[in-house]
Motif scaffolding. Sequence first.
Motif, mmCIF file in Angstrom:
data_model
loop_
_atom_site.group_PDB
_atom_site.id
_atom_site.type_symbol
_atom_site.label_atom_id
_atom_site.label_comp_id
_atom_site.label_asym_id
_atom_site.label_seq_id
_atom_site.Cartn_x
_atom_site.Cartn_y
_atom_site.Cartn_z
ATOM 1 N N ASP A 3 2.816 3.021 -0.678
ATOM 2 C CA ASP A 3 4.441 2.689 -0.695
ATOM 3 C C ASP A 3 4.151 2.517 0.778
ATOM 4 O OD1 ASP A 3 6.682 2.451 -0.996
ATOM 5 O OD2 ASP A 3 6.018 4.190 -2.709
ATOM 6 N N ASP A 5 7.913 2.396 1.797
ATOM 7 C CA ASP A 5 8.952 2.467 1.102
ATOM 8 C C ASP A 5 9.068 4.360 1.496
ATOM 9 O OD1 ASP A 5 10.882 0.504 1.091
ATOM 10 O OD2 ASP A 5 10.553 0.619 -1.115
ATOM 11 N N TYR A 6 8.266 4.835 1.152
ATOM 12 C CA TYR A 6 8.116 6.661 1.524
ATOM 13 C C TYR A 6 7.199 6.620 2.631
ATOM 14 C CZ TYR A 6 5.405 10.538 0.283
ATOM 15 O OH TYR A 6 4.816 11.870 0.744
ATOM 16 N N TYR A 215 11.018 12.356 -4.441
ATOM 17 C CA TYR A 215 11.110 11.676 -5.459
ATOM 18 C C TYR A 215 12.538 11.774 -6.459
ATOM 19 C CZ TYR A 215 5.717 10.664 -3.860
ATOM 20 O OH TYR A 215 4.922 10.279 -3.294
#
Length: 221
Positions: A3, A5-6, A215
């Motif tokens: 991911d 973005d993560y 999250y």
Amino acid sequence: MVDLDYLNYLEGFLTENRKERFLKVLETRTNHFTVAMEDVFQLHNTSAVMRSCEVFGIQQLNVVEEKFGKRIDKEIAMGAQKWVDVNRFESISDCLDAVKAKGYRIIATTPHQNDCLLADFDITEPAALFFGTERDGLSQEVIDRADGFLKIPMVGFTESLNISVSAAIIIQDLTERLRKTDLDWQLTEREILEKRLEWARNSIKDIKRIEARYYSENFKL
């Protein structure tokens, strides 16, 4: 799949120098060679080999724990356990099967076989370098299933070196030669992203809280 973005979120907690250092180190990392240690009795030797893998760019270390339980001596590993992937196996058969399935040649390092001296070793094909116990060397199963044998030339009366010394000499020689070739020896783009993510997580002290915040902010119900 990583991911992105993560990854970018986590790397936002790192300094620019830290991120640049990760990229520079990852440029020299390889899975072309991997190292396997068979039931090494003395803990400090396992940790020292891990340190050599990290210093000279080997990403994967395989540890067989059939006879002796293992843990990492952090003082000797000097933090290498955060940057090297350790694959643990309960039997030598499982380890041999696993590296063979990944396409590695099984290379037994031993001073008792006159097959190939270190300087003459063919580095063009991926290889898993197996190191045996301090007392008994490699098991007969490794010897029987080996695709080749590798030895360090020695000119003194002593027949062998300490396992951590042998591993350091071999790893340094082979990885230095590898980096001078045109072989496709570097990590893939996906592997680099995976390591960036893992290393970022290993570098953030309060990672669980940081992850929970990410999250909660991005996946609200």
